[in-house]
Scaffold this motif. Structure first.
Motif, PDB file in Angstrom:
ATOM      1  N   LEU A 199       7.616   2.767   0.753  1.00  0.00           N
ATOM      2  CA  LEU A 199       8.790   2.010   1.584  1.00  0.00           C
ATOM      3  C   LEU A 199      10.088   2.253   0.864  1.00  0.00           C
ATOM      4  O   LEU A 199      11.187   2.364   1.677  1.00  0.00           O
ATOM      5  CB  LEU A 199       8.270   0.817   2.036  1.00  0.00           C
ATOM      6  N   GLU A 200      10.232   2.107  -0.406  1.00  0.00           N
ATOM      7  CA  GLU A 200      11.614   2.185  -1.119  1.00  0.00           C
ATOM      8  C   GLU A 200      11.942   3.576  -0.467  1.00  0.00           C
ATOM      9  O   GLU A 200      13.224   3.818  -0.516  1.00  0.00           O
ATOM     10  CB  GLU A 200      11.307   1.809  -2.298  1.00  0.00           C
ATOM     11  N   GLU A 201      11.315   4.401  -0.967  1.00  0.00           N
ATOM     12  CA  GLU A 201      11.733   6.081  -0.565  1.00  0.00           C
ATOM     13  C   GLU A 201      12.069   5.982   0.837  1.00  0.00           C
ATOM     14  O   GLU A 201      13.031   6.958   1.053  1.00  0.00           O
ATOM     15  CB  GLU A 201      10.522   7.015  -1.084  1.00  0.00           C
ATOM     16  N   ALA A 202      11.557   5.693   1.653  1.00  0.00           N
ATOM     17  CA  ALA A 202      11.777   5.714   3.121  1.00  0.00           C
ATOM     18  C   ALA A 202      12.944   4.909   3.666  1.00  0.00           C
ATOM     19  O   ALA A 202      13.493   4.792   4.699  1.00  0.00           O
ATOM     20  CB  ALA A 202      10.730   5.349   4.046  1.00  0.00           C
ATOM     21  N   GLY A 203      13.664   3.800   2.723  1.00  0.00           N
ATOM     22  CA  GLY A 203      14.630   3.145   2.871  1.00  0.00           C
ATOM     23  C   GLY A 203      14.416   1.974   3.697  1.00  0.00           C
ATOM     24  O   GLY A 203      15.411   1.393   4.525  1.00  0.00           O
ATOM     25  N   PHE A 204      13.080   1.573   3.754  1.00  0.00           N
ATOM     26  CA  PHE A 204      12.689   0.440   4.543  1.00  0.00           C
ATOM     27  C   PHE A 204      13.341  -0.992   4.227  1.00  0.00           C
ATOM     28  O   PHE A 204      13.775  -1.643   4.905  1.00  0.00           O
ATOM     29  CB  PHE A 204      10.981   0.199   4.323  1.00  0.00           C
ATOM     30  N   PHE A 205      13.539  -1.069   2.846  1.00  0.00           N
ATOM     31  CA  PHE A 205      13.943  -2.379   2.066  1.00  0.00           C
ATOM     32  C   PHE A 205      15.605  -2.486   2.435  1.00  0.00           C
ATOM     33  O   PHE A 205      16.264  -2.122   1.587  1.00  0.00           O
ATOM     34  CB  PHE A 205      13.750  -2.516   0.871  1.00  0.00           C
ATOM     35  N   PHE A 206      16.004  -2.908   3.722  1.00  0.00           N
ATOM     36  CA  PHE A 206      17.491  -2.676   3.916  1.00  0.00           C
ATOM     37  C   PHE A 206      17.811  -4.101   4.831  1.00  0.00           C
ATOM     38  O   PHE A 206      16.771  -4.139   5.638  1.00  0.00           O
ATOM     39  CB  PHE A 206      17.791  -1.479   4.525  1.00  0.00           C
ATOM     40  N   PRO A 207      18.907  -4.673   4.435  1.00  0.00           N
ATOM     41  CA  PRO A 207      19.964  -4.607   3.722  1.00  0.00           C
ATOM     42  C   PRO A 207      19.125  -4.938   2.205  1.00  0.00           C
ATOM     43  O   PRO A 207      18.178  -5.650   2.079  1.00  0.00           O
ATOM     44  CB  PRO A 207      20.910  -5.347   4.054  1.00  0.00           C
ATOM     45  N   ASP A 231     -11.416  -0.291   2.232  1.00  0.00           N
ATOM     46  CA  ASP A 231     -10.191  -0.627   3.108  1.00  0.00           C
ATOM     47  C   ASP A 231      -8.945   0.040   2.410  1.00  0.00           C
ATOM     48  O   ASP A 231      -7.998   0.811   2.735  1.00  0.00           O
ATOM     49  CB  ASP A 231      -9.813  -1.914   3.244  1.00  0.00           C
ATOM     50  N   VAL A 232      -9.008  -0.563   0.857  1.00  0.00           N
ATOM     51  CA  VAL A 232      -7.842  -0.188  -0.038  1.00  0.00           C
ATOM     52  C   VAL A 232      -7.560   1.198  -0.165  1.00  0.00           C
ATOM     53  O   VAL A 232      -6.676   2.002  -0.310  1.00  0.00           O
ATOM     54  CB  VAL A 232      -8.003  -0.688  -1.223  1.00  0.00           C
ATOM     55  N   GLN A 233      -9.085   2.036  -0.347  1.00  0.00           N
ATOM     56  CA  GLN A 233      -8.703   3.532  -0.509  1.00  0.00           C
ATOM     57  C   GLN A 233      -8.415   4.253   0.810  1.00  0.00           C
ATOM     58  O   GLN A 233      -7.574   5.316   0.548  1.00  0.00           O
ATOM     59  CB  GLN A 233     -10.447   4.108  -0.581  1.00  0.00           C
ATOM     60  N   VAL A 234      -8.649   3.684   2.013  1.00  0.00           N
ATOM     61  CA  VAL A 234      -8.031   4.183   3.108  1.00  0.00           C
ATOM     62  C   VAL A 234      -6.710   4.243   3.263  1.00  0.00           C
ATOM     63  O   VAL A 234      -5.843   4.951   3.540  1.00  0.00           O
ATOM     64  CB  VAL A 234      -8.748   3.685   4.304  1.00  0.00           C
ATOM     65  N   LEU A 235      -6.209   2.956   2.887  1.00  0.00           N
ATOM     66  CA  LEU A 235      -4.752   2.543   2.945  1.00  0.00           C
ATOM     67  C   LEU A 235      -3.902   3.564   1.981  1.00  0.00           C
ATOM     68  O   LEU A 235      -2.933   4.204   2.238  1.00  0.00           O
ATOM     69  CB  LEU A 235      -4.429   1.224   2.760  1.00  0.00           C
ATOM     70  N   HIS A 236      -4.363   3.582   0.811  1.00  0.00           N
ATOM     71  CA  HIS A 236      -3.861   4.721  -0.130  1.00  0.00           C
ATOM     72  C   HIS A 236      -3.822   6.104   0.199  1.00  0.00           C
ATOM     73  O   HIS A 236      -2.846   6.739   0.207  1.00  0.00           O
ATOM     74  CB  HIS A 236      -4.487   4.537  -1.507  1.00  0.00           C
ATOM     75  N   GLY A 237      -4.955   6.509   0.662  1.00  0.00           N
ATOM     76  CA  GLY A 237      -5.050   7.719   1.365  1.00  0.00           C
ATOM     77  C   GLY A 237      -4.072   8.121   2.523  1.00  0.00           C
ATOM     78  O   GLY A 237      -3.467   9.107   2.798  1.00  0.00           O
ATOM     79  N   MET A 238      -4.035   6.998   3.381  1.00  0.00           N
ATOM     80  CA  MET A 238      -2.934   7.290   4.446  1.00  0.00           C
ATOM     81  C   MET A 238      -1.682   7.541   3.949  1.00  0.00           C
ATOM     82  O   MET A 238      -0.712   8.297   4.296  1.00  0.00           O
ATOM     83  CB  MET A 238      -2.849   5.885   5.449  1.00  0.00           C
ATOM     84  N   LEU A 239      -1.097   6.650   2.889  1.00  0.00           N
ATOM     85  CA  LEU A 239       0.194   6.935   2.422  1.00  0.00           C
ATOM     86  C   LEU A 239       0.336   8.252   1.381  1.00  0.00           C
ATOM     87  O   LEU A 239       1.383   8.991   1.805  1.00  0.00           O
ATOM     88  CB  LEU A 239       0.273   5.499   1.291  1.00  0.00           C
ATOM     89  N   ARG A 240      -0.739   8.825   1.129  1.00  0.00           N
ATOM     90  CA  ARG A 240      -0.507  10.163   0.336  1.00  0.00           C
ATOM     91  C   ARG A 240      -0.621  11.185   1.512  1.00  0.00           C
ATOM     92  O   ARG A 240       0.023  11.933   1.374  1.00  0.00           O
ATOM     93  CB  ARG A 240      -1.787  10.245  -0.767  1.00  0.00           C
ATOM     94  N   GLN A 241      -1.338  11.129   2.533  1.00  0.00           N
ATOM     95  CA  GLN A 241      -0.942  11.818   3.659  1.00  0.00           C
ATOM     96  C   GLN A 241       0.203  11.953   4.095  1.00  0.00           C
ATOM     97  O   GLN A 241       0.646  13.007   4.395  1.00  0.00           O
ATOM     98  CB  GLN A 241      -2.133  11.848   4.667  1.00  0.00           C
TER      99      GLN A 241
END
Length: 252
Positions: A199-207, A231-241
């Motif tokens: 999310l940091e890379e995507a600029g989500f934490f603004f301002p 559940d945790v593995q799925v969420l990690h996989g979603m972010l990586r994809q």
């Protein structure tokens, strides 16, 4: 689950039942909840009843072993406490209890070696006052007053269910774990780190002024969710994809 009091159980007495189908359905309802002591008083269509057998399905043994009586007095002659189920006021001075309370009392009585019977009336009009006069207490179901009539088998099932609740340890809620287990605190922390990084890379934490509060809210959200390791593995996989997809799109 084994009953806490495996020895005693109440006898369910069907008084002048009119339809074999309802007798069979009542037998099924009883056996669903571990009850097998049925007594039948003056069945309208005779006994044994083929329609009752057809509806009983796997509970046919209850019909084979059921006691057959001509009079209610005979059916409860060996009992020390009798409940009568009814949906109507009868003008008789009797304690009136819910099915839950009745089966609490039944459990206590049978645990002390007493014998309990529960009377269920015929489908059309229920028990007669003469039947109820033989009972120590009335069982009344808190049904819709505009439509108070219960089918015989329904009433039997409801009462049998309450008996089962009183005699079997059954937690009110369990989590069925489908070949997994809950994630550890460390695994949740690592998932939070991964999300913050992406999310940091995507600029989500603004301002920037609100960034810490936003991250705190996210961490609080993760802690509230009952996440499993799957559940945790799925969420990690979603972010990586999503990262792979973005990189592929950029390079293409």
């Amino acid at each position: 689950m084994e009953p806490r009091d495996p020895g005693g159980q109440p006898a369910f007495v069907l008084v002048r039942p009119q339809m074999g189908e309802n007798i069979g359905a009542a037998a099924r309802a009883m056996w669903n909840f571990g009850l097998d002591r049925m007594r039948v008083v003056g069945p309208r269509d005779g006994w044994p009843n083929e329609r009752a057998v057809a509806l009983a399905s796997g509970a046919g043994r209850l019909l084979d072993e059921a006691g057959l009586f001509d009079r209610v007095e005979e059916a409860v002659a060996d009992c020390t406490y009798v409940f009568a189920t009814t949906a109507r006021e009868r003008g008789l001075t009797k304690p009136v209890v819910t099915p839950e309370r009745a089966m609490q009392q039944a459990r206590a009585i049978t645990a002390e070696g007493g014998k309990v019977a529960v009377l269920f009336g015929p489908e059309r009009a229920g028990l007669e006052n003469a039947d109820i006069a033989l009972a120590n207490a009335i069982v009344s179901v808190p049904v819709n007053p505009a439509f108070p009539s219960l089918n015989l088998a329904q009433c039997v099932l409801l009462t049998a269910y309450e008996w089962r609740r009183e005699t079997v340890e059954a937690p009110p809620e369990v989590m069925e774990m489908a070949k997994t287990e809950f994630a550890t605190g460390l695994e949740i922390e690592k998932l939070g780190d991964h999300f913050e990084e992406r999310l940091e890379e995507a600029g989500f934490f603004f301002p920037e002024l609100k960034a810490e509060g936003m991250k705190l809210n996210l961490r609080n959200m993760w802690s509230r969710l009952p996440l499993t390791r799957a559940d945790v593995q799925v969420l990690h996989g979603m972010l990586r994809q999503m990262v792979r997809w973005a990189e592929k799109r950029r390079d293409g």
